[in-house]
Scaffold this active site. Structure first.
Site, PDB file in Angstrom:
ATOM      1  N   ASP A  50       0.331  -8.411  -1.185  1.00 26.07           N
ATOM      2  CA  ASP A  50      -0.364  -7.437  -2.037  1.00 26.07           C
ATOM      3  C   ASP A  50       0.235  -7.365  -3.423  1.00 26.07           C
ATOM      4  O   ASP A  50       1.429  -7.846  -3.490  1.00 26.07           O
ATOM      5  CB  ASP A  50      -0.061  -6.135  -1.488  1.00 26.07           C
ATOM      6  CG  ASP A  50      -0.799  -5.911  -0.077  1.00 26.07           C
ATOM      7  OD1 ASP A  50      -1.935  -6.513  -0.153  1.00 26.07           O
ATOM      8  OD2 ASP A  50      -0.441  -5.220   0.739  1.00 26.07           O
ATOM      9  N   TYR A  78      10.013  -9.243   6.664  1.00 24.70           N
ATOM     10  CA  TYR A  78       9.679  -8.222   5.484  1.00 24.70           C
ATOM     11  C   TYR A  78      10.930  -7.409   5.435  1.00 24.70           C
ATOM     12  O   TYR A  78      11.460  -6.912   6.617  1.00 24.70           O
ATOM     13  CB  TYR A  78       8.458  -7.614   5.383  1.00 24.70           C
ATOM     14  CG  TYR A  78       7.152  -8.339   5.445  1.00 24.70           C
ATOM     15  CD1 TYR A  78       6.558  -8.780   4.236  1.00 24.70           C
ATOM     16  CD2 TYR A  78       6.533  -8.768   6.580  1.00 24.70           C
ATOM     17  CE1 TYR A  78       5.420  -9.418   4.244  1.00 24.70           C
ATOM     18  CE2 TYR A  78       5.529  -9.426   6.754  1.00 24.70           C
ATOM     19  CZ  TYR A  78       4.776  -9.947   5.572  1.00 24.70           C
ATOM     20  OH  TYR A  78       3.655 -10.520   5.458  1.00 24.70           O
ATOM     21  N   ASP A  92      -0.207   2.384   0.112  1.00 20.43           N
ATOM     22  CA  ASP A  92       1.128   1.875  -0.728  1.00 20.43           C
ATOM     23  C   ASP A  92       1.067   2.764  -2.077  1.00 20.43           C
ATOM     24  O   ASP A  92       0.373   3.878  -2.145  1.00 20.43           O
ATOM     25  CB  ASP A  92       1.083   0.402  -0.864  1.00 20.43           C
ATOM     26  CG  ASP A  92      -0.316   0.056  -1.580  1.00 20.43           C
ATOM     27  OD1 ASP A  92      -0.945   0.916  -2.545  1.00 20.43           O
ATOM     28  OD2 ASP A  92      -0.928  -1.003  -1.432  1.00 20.43           O
ATOM     29  N   ARG A 183       1.773  -2.300   5.591  1.00 17.77           N
ATOM     30  CA  ARG A 183       1.280  -0.927   5.235  1.00 17.77           C
ATOM     31  C   ARG A 183       0.701   0.031   6.394  1.00 17.77           C
ATOM     32  O   ARG A 183       1.098   1.253   6.356  1.00 17.77           O
ATOM     33  CB  ARG A 183      -0.106  -1.254   4.232  1.00 17.77           C
ATOM     34  CG  ARG A 183       0.342  -1.545   2.742  1.00 17.77           C
ATOM     35  CD  ARG A 183      -0.779  -1.398   2.024  1.00 17.77           C
ATOM     36  NE  ARG A 183      -1.564  -2.787   2.443  1.00 17.77           N
ATOM     37  CZ  ARG A 183      -2.880  -2.773   2.439  1.00 17.77           C
ATOM     38  NH1 ARG A 183      -3.615  -1.645   1.947  1.00 17.77           N
ATOM     39  NH2 ARG A 183      -3.416  -3.842   2.706  1.00 17.77           N
TER      40      ARG A 183
END
Length: 307
Positions: A50, A78, A92, A183
């Site tokens: 993203d 992550y 987000d 997310r």
């Protein structure tokens, strides 16, 4: 008369660039810029990050693009910061806040909730995603104010660890299977804690066997006097596969697409069947499937080796 524009001649560049994608760039924007700097003829990335996210974005050039699918299927890791108490329409920082709640969460509650999200879980893909419905990405429907029903998908959270908690920010380390939306994971954790949440930051630290160790930034790429030297070899994408070394005669047959009965040859083969990377000396020839009776079946071949 207008003068015809001279078409830019691109170079045949082969290799992998481990890019540290900056905030604000789409994966495709980053790819286009790197491709321009390297003057590469052919390029592709290995799954999107993203725009608000940073971190490891492997970019493939030339022959490496043949193996990019392997990283699309790979596990990812992550580091993320979850902002508890605020829900946004995108999940987000790029979205609008649509709900705010008080955060009265203890460490004990966090540990209990995180345990629920480890292992196989089901996720409903977000509306702000590139998944397509009737040929159109879901985010286009979302931007038009349309919400569509989405089926839940099964993913696996291999690791979910708490790094720190300073309300309202919850820092987590995640290792997950392909297709996982961090997310959505952040949102779902927020809902399970009763306060809602969105991602405040997201940084990818691993794709398959590739890590952040040799990452470079776009600024470093642009400033480097020999940017091609920053590329990793094509087989950096294949390091998790066992290697098979062929002799010159077998290599020629392999590059012609022939199946090879290695059990009849003086060639060392891995103990297990499955995908392998194939070499002649230090030159990668491609990938193959090693089957029963040590039959080596070519899969994807490196074109420049055969020339």
């Amino acid at each position: 008369m207008t003068q015809a524009r001279t078409k830019r001649v691109r170079d045949l560049v082969d290799g992998v660039l481990l890019l540290d994608k900056p905030v604000g760039f789409s994966s495709n924007d980053a790819l286009i810029k790197a491709k321009r700097v390297l003057n590469a003829k052919k390029a592709g990335h290995t799954g999107t990050l993203d725009p608000f996210a940073t971190g490891l974005l492997p970019l493939c050039f030339g022959e490496a693009t043949k193996f990019s699918q392997d990283l699309l299927e790979a596990d990812k890791a992550y580091d993320t910061t979850v902002h508890l108490g605020q829900t946004t329409d995108t999940g987000d920082t790029e979205g609008e806040v649509i709900d705010s709640r008080d955060v009265n969460v203890t460490l004990e509650q966090i540990h209990v909730v995180l345990e629920r999200f480890r292992g196989p879980i089901a996720q409903v893909p977000p509306m702000y995603s590139a998944l397509k419905r009737d040929g159109k990405p879901l985010y286009e429907y979302a931007r038009a104010g349309i919400t569509l029903e989405r089926e839940a998908r099964n993913v696996i959270i291999h690791k979910l660890e708490l790094i720190s908690y300073q309300a309202p920010f919850l820092k987590l380390s995640v290792t997950c299977s392909k297709g996982t939306y961090i997310r959505v994971l952040g949102q779902d954790i927020g809902e399970a804690l009763g306060c809602g949440a969105h991602l405040n930051a997201l940084r990818r630290t691993q794709v398959g066997a590739l890590t952040t160790e040799h990452m470079i930034t776009l600024d470093e790429l642009v400033a480097h006097q020999a940017p091609h030297s920053l590329l990793s070899p094509v087989d950096a994408l294949l390091s998790s596969f066992p290697a098979v070394q062929l002799n010159a005669e077998l290599a020629k047959r392999f590059l012609n697409g022939q199946r090879l009965a290695l059990g009849k040859e003086a060639i060392a083969v891995p103990a297990q069947q499955g995908r392998v990377r194939v070499y002649l000396d230090d030159k990668l020839l491609g990938t193959a499937h090693l089957g029963e009776y040590s039959i080596l079946a070519p899969e994807r071949l490196i074109a420049f080796v055969a020339q």
